[in-house]
Write an enzyme that holds these catalytic residues in place. Structure first.
Site, PDB file in Angstrom:
ATOM      1  N   GLY A 174       0.858  -1.372   0.037  1.00  0.00           N
ATOM      2  CA  GLY A 174       0.035  -0.039   0.070  1.00  0.00           C
ATOM      3  C   GLY A 174       0.825   1.208  -0.027  1.00  0.00           C
ATOM      4  N   SER A 175       0.550   2.281  -0.785  1.00  0.00           N
ATOM      5  CA  SER A 175       1.264   3.549  -0.777  1.00  0.00           C
ATOM      6  C   SER A 175       0.630   4.608  -1.354  1.00  0.00           C
ATOM      7  CB  SER A 175       2.688   3.135  -1.886  1.00  0.00           C
ATOM      8  OG  SER A 175       2.084   2.319  -2.818  1.00  0.00           O
TER       9      SER A 175
END
Length: 217
Positions: free
Chosen positions: A186-187
């Site tokens: 996730g980012s």
């Protein structure tokens, strides 16, 4: 399906771990249902990890007058901000949030010479939080195009992502939509543009790396 090079070691280690878990279950657990459930979970996790590191086949948009999305995800902010790391003045910022299910390769939104690159160690708060752009582990890359326009973008790690990989090097030329790196899990991506740039996306839009147009000079 081609697997990205950043995933080779992780996928192999993940496979070994799940294979060991399944093997131990068959040795020490006499419940056939439990054993086959573990095998199913192991297979799913191995396939999912391969899918996460997939490399999409796309026809990239190449145009020096356009800013192309550096990654897949959802536009969560389009606003004017005070940028003090490179521009030192107000500019436009487009923020893109990547979920666990998006392709996590990042690409250069414009082609040109990398004028600035810096890695920032940091925290791992939720990537969709506005402060993640300043607090989380991240890289900052500023590119000057052949026509003189400048674009800065950041790869930002999230609460799950624990490593940002960046291929940018100062004073080297990179083609538009060529690979800039990989954010593992996730980012978020922030793209900073000079005031006066025509933004062509809005909050809530879904974008794809290499193909979606974010803005026009």
């Amino acid at each position: 399906m081609r697997i990205h090079k950043e995933g080779h070691t992780i996928i192999f280690v993940n496979f070994l771990i799940w294979a060991a878990i399944a093997g131990l279950c068959f040795i020490f657990c006499k419940n056939a249902v439990v054993n086959w459930v573990v095998v199913g979970v192991s297979l799913f996790m191995s396939l999912f990890m391969m899918w996460f590191f997939r490399v999409p086949v796309r026809e990239a948009v190449i145009d020096d007058s356009l800013v192309i999305s550096p990654g897949d995800g959802k536009v969560v902010n389009v606003k004017e901000v005070e940028e003090n790391e490179y521009f030192g003045e107000k500019c436009l910022c487009i923020s893109i949030f990547l979920t666990f299910f998006n392709v996590h390769i990042t690409w250069f939104p414009v082609g040109g010479v990398v004028k600035y690159y810096k890695y920032h160690p940091g925290k791992y708060i939720f990537a969709f939080h506005p402060k993640s752009s300043e607090k989380n582990e991240r890289t900052t890359i500023a590119v000057r195009t052949d026509s003189g326009n400048e674009v800065m973008f950041r790869q930002i790690a999230g609460i799950v992502a624990r490593r940002v990989v960046c291929y940018a090097k100062e004073n080297e030329h990179f083609d538009q939509t060529s690979e800039a790196g990989f954010i593992k899990f996730g980012s978020r991506l922030d793209v900073f543009l000079p005031l006066g740039t025509e933004v062509l996306v809005k909050k809530g839009d879904k974008v794809s790396g290499q193909t979606s147009v974010l803005a026009k000079f």
